[in-house]
Design a protein around this motif. Structure first.
Motif, PDB file in Angstrom:
ATOM      1  N   LEU A  93       0.861  -1.176   0.000  1.00  0.00           N
ATOM      2  CA  LEU A  93       0.000   0.000   0.000  1.00  0.00           C
ATOM      3  C   LEU A  93       0.898   1.226   0.000  1.00  0.00           C
ATOM      4  N   GLY A  94       1.296   1.678  -1.199  1.00  0.00           N
ATOM      5  CA  GLY A  94       2.291   2.738  -1.309  1.00  0.00           C
ATOM      6  C   GLY A  94       1.796   4.110  -0.921  1.00  0.00           C
ATOM      7  N   GLY A  95       0.497   4.379  -1.106  1.00  0.00           N
ATOM      8  CA  GLY A  95      -0.053   5.689  -0.756  1.00  0.00           C
ATOM      9  C   GLY A  95      -0.907   5.571   0.488  1.00  0.00           C
ATOM     10  N   HIS A  96      -2.239   5.717   0.318  1.00  0.00           N
ATOM     11  CA  HIS A  96      -3.174   5.466   1.406  1.00  0.00           C
ATOM     12  C   HIS A  96      -4.442   4.874   0.798  1.00  0.00           C
ATOM     13  N   ILE A  97      -5.416   4.523   1.629  1.00  0.00           N
ATOM     14  CA  ILE A  97      -6.630   3.889   1.122  1.00  0.00           C
ATOM     15  C   ILE A  97      -7.457   4.908   0.344  1.00  0.00           C
ATOM     16  N   VAL A  98      -7.624   4.636  -0.948  1.00  0.00           N
ATOM     17  CA  VAL A  98      -8.351   5.531  -1.847  1.00  0.00           C
ATOM     18  C   VAL A  98      -9.462   4.722  -2.512  1.00  0.00           C
ATOM     19  N   GLN A  99     -10.677   5.267  -2.505  1.00  0.00           N
ATOM     20  CA  GLN A  99     -11.808   4.547  -3.079  1.00  0.00           C
ATOM     21  C   GLN A  99     -12.106   4.930  -4.521  1.00  0.00           C
ATOM     22  N   GLY A 100     -11.638   6.101  -4.934  1.00  0.00           N
ATOM     23  CA  GLY A 100     -12.005   6.570  -6.269  1.00  0.00           C
ATOM     24  C   GLY A 100     -13.382   7.205  -6.277  1.00  0.00           C
ATOM     25  N   HIS A 101     -13.876   7.570  -5.076  1.00  0.00           N
ATOM     26  CA  HIS A 101     -15.174   8.241  -4.935  1.00  0.00           C
ATOM     27  C   HIS A 101     -14.905   9.696  -4.558  1.00  0.00           C
ATOM     28  N   VAL A 102     -15.003  10.588  -5.523  1.00  0.00           N
ATOM     29  CA  VAL A 102     -14.657  11.993  -5.306  1.00  0.00           C
ATOM     30  C   VAL A 102     -15.629  12.646  -4.328  1.00  0.00           C
ATOM     31  N   ASP A 103     -15.081  13.357  -3.345  1.00  0.00           N
ATOM     32  CA  ASP A 103     -15.894  14.043  -2.337  1.00  0.00           C
ATOM     33  C   ASP A 103     -16.227  15.467  -2.743  1.00  0.00           C
ATOM     34  N   GLY A 104     -15.458  16.036  -3.655  1.00  0.00           N
ATOM     35  CA  GLY A 104     -15.699  17.407  -4.088  1.00  0.00           C
ATOM     36  C   GLY A 104     -14.559  17.857  -4.969  1.00  0.00           C
ATOM     37  N   THR A 105     -14.626  19.099  -5.385  1.00  0.00           N
ATOM     38  CA  THR A 105     -13.565  19.650  -6.220  1.00  0.00           C
ATOM     39  C   THR A 105     -12.985  20.894  -5.565  1.00  0.00           C
ATOM     40  N   GLY A 106     -11.733  21.140  -5.861  1.00  0.00           N
ATOM     41  CA  GLY A 106     -11.056  22.346  -5.422  1.00  0.00           C
ATOM     42  C   GLY A 106     -10.471  23.040  -6.635  1.00  0.00           C
ATOM     43  N   THR A 107      -9.836  24.159  -6.388  1.00  0.00           N
ATOM     44  CA  THR A 107      -9.199  24.925  -7.462  1.00  0.00           C
ATOM     45  C   THR A 107      -7.771  25.244  -7.061  1.00  0.00           C
ATOM     46  N   ILE A 108      -6.858  25.063  -7.977  1.00  0.00           N
ATOM     47  CA  ILE A 108      -5.475  25.446  -7.693  1.00  0.00           C
ATOM     48  C   ILE A 108      -5.413  26.962  -7.569  1.00  0.00           C
ATOM     49  N   LEU A 109      -4.947  27.428  -6.413  1.00  0.00           N
ATOM     50  CA  LEU A 109      -4.891  28.861  -6.137  1.00  0.00           C
ATOM     51  C   LEU A 109      -3.534  29.460  -6.451  1.00  0.00           C
ATOM     52  N   ALA A 110      -2.475  28.716  -6.169  1.00  0.00           N
ATOM     53  CA  ALA A 110      -1.124  29.241  -6.386  1.00  0.00           C
ATOM     54  C   ALA A 110      -0.124  28.111  -6.430  1.00  0.00           C
ATOM     55  N   ARG A 111       0.990  28.369  -7.107  1.00  0.00           N
ATOM     56  CA  ARG A 111       2.122  27.436  -7.160  1.00  0.00           C
ATOM     57  C   ARG A 111       3.374  28.215  -6.785  1.00  0.00           C
ATOM     58  N   GLU A 118       7.836  21.745  -5.225  1.00  0.00           N
ATOM     59  CA  GLU A 118       6.934  22.865  -5.474  1.00  0.00           C
ATOM     60  C   GLU A 118       5.772  22.789  -4.495  1.00  0.00           C
ATOM     61  N   ILE A 119       5.429  23.926  -3.902  1.00  0.00           N
ATOM     62  CA  ILE A 119       4.292  24.006  -3.000  1.00  0.00           C
ATOM     63  C   ILE A 119       3.077  24.444  -3.803  1.00  0.00           C
ATOM     64  N   VAL A 120       1.988  23.694  -3.682  1.00  0.00           N
ATOM     65  CA  VAL A 120       0.755  24.022  -4.401  1.00  0.00           C
ATOM     66  C   VAL A 120      -0.353  24.281  -3.389  1.00  0.00           C
ATOM     67  N   LYS A 121      -1.024  25.414  -3.549  1.00  0.00           N
ATOM     68  CA  LYS A 121      -2.126  25.812  -2.674  1.00  0.00           C
ATOM     69  C   LYS A 121      -3.443  25.545  -3.397  1.00  0.00           C
ATOM     70  N   ILE A 122      -4.358  24.844  -2.717  1.00  0.00           N
ATOM     71  CA  ILE A 122      -5.611  24.406  -3.333  1.00  0.00           C
ATOM     72  C   ILE A 122      -6.782  24.810  -2.457  1.00  0.00           C
ATOM     73  N   SER A 123      -7.847  25.319  -3.065  1.00  0.00           N
ATOM     74  CA  SER A 123      -9.028  25.706  -2.300  1.00  0.00           C
ATOM     75  C   SER A 123      -9.711  24.469  -1.726  1.00  0.00           C
ATOM     76  N   LEU A 124     -10.386  24.658  -0.597  1.00  0.00           N
ATOM     77  CA  LEU A 124     -10.997  23.547   0.123  1.00  0.00           C
ATOM     78  C   LEU A 124     -12.464  23.869   0.404  1.00  0.00           C
ATOM     79  N   PRO A 125     -13.393  23.079  -0.144  1.00  0.00           N
ATOM     80  CA  PRO A 125     -14.815  23.316   0.126  1.00  0.00           C
ATOM     81  C   PRO A 125     -15.116  23.203   1.625  1.00  0.00           C
ATOM     82  N   ASP A 126     -16.069  23.995   2.099  1.00  0.00           N
ATOM     83  CA  ASP A 126     -16.425  23.986   3.523  1.00  0.00           C
ATOM     84  C   ASP A 126     -16.775  22.591   4.020  1.00  0.00           C
ATOM     85  N   ALA A 127     -17.478  21.818   3.196  1.00  0.00           N
ATOM     86  CA  ALA A 127     -17.945  20.497   3.620  1.00  0.00           C
ATOM     87  C   ALA A 127     -16.809  19.509   3.871  1.00  0.00           C
ATOM     88  N   LEU A 128     -15.626  19.787   3.330  1.00  0.00           N
ATOM     89  CA  LEU A 128     -14.498  18.862   3.482  1.00  0.00           C
ATOM     90  C   LEU A 128     -13.470  19.353   4.488  1.00  0.00           C
TER      91      LEU A 128
END
Length: 202
Positions: A93-111, A118-128
């Motif tokens: 298990l090289g990463g972590h347990i992933v189901q492939g069931h998307v919980d929501g979407t974010g937007t790349i804010l900055a790189r 590279e540090i990437v900043k991503i928006s986070l929906p309130d529900a998540l």
């Protein structure tokens, strides 16, 4: 089940609009080498069912529910995508347990590039927000990543050269949408604790 370790950088070769759904054809010679009808392949973190395969490509039907909850609807011919086959029993298990069931979407804010990462900043929906913690795991477009910083409406991740070179996260730009899947264990714990609290209140 997946691990969030992308196997191949694939490409959308065709999208057929079927009204309330779409049929995607995607190129991925590695992930299709042993794929057959009914198998699962994660596309940008979304678990899709293989309809057919031929010449290093596969087709998958994407329902309205999936198009509404993910960024797949923004893809078109030529779009690059992260591809991963489900893990086999006995694999590491090289990463972590992933189901492939998307919980929501974010937007790349900055790189913010650095010498070796590279540090990437991503928006986070309130529900998540409550599921994302510093040093915890999150899946971004199917890539298992560690959260560097968890803010009130965003989070950051640090991308190593391998991730930048071998996944779509190396070519995404500020303003681009990404699929997010939070740690399923956190969601189960929350649900179990809520039931326990409700029971105690009775």
């Amino acid at each position: 089940m997946f691990t969030g370790i992308v196997e191949e950088l694939g490409e959308v070769t065709a999208v057929e609009n079927l009204g309330d759904s779409s049929r995607f054809r995607l190129r991925g010679p590695l992930v299709t080498e042993d794929a057959k009808h009914g198998d699962s392949i994660a596309v940008n973190g979304v678990c899709l069912t293989v309809v057919e395969t031929a010449d290093g490509e596969f087709t998958a039907d994407v329902m309205a529910e999936t198009l509404d909850r993910s960024s797949l609807g923004a893809l078109g011919p030529g779009s690059r995508v992260n591809l991963e086959r489900p893990m086999a029993v006995g694999d590491r298990l090289g990463g972590h347990i992933v189901q492939g069931h998307v919980d929501g979407t974010g937007t790349i804010l900055a790189r913010t590039p650095s010498e070796n990462w590279e540090i990437v900043k991503i928006s986070l929906p309130d529900a998540l927000r409550r599921y994302v913690v510093e040093k915890g795991s999150i899946t971004v477009d199917g890539v298992s990543l560690t959260v560097v910083d968890a803010g009130p409406d965003h989070f950051t991740v640090s991308l190593i050269p391998t991730t930048l070179a071998l996944t779509t996260l190396g070519i995404k730009e500020p303003g681009d949408p990404v699929n997010l899947e939070v740690d399923v264990i956190a969601k189960y714990v929350e649900r179990l604790m809520a039931g326990r609290t409700e029971g105690a209140a009775q």
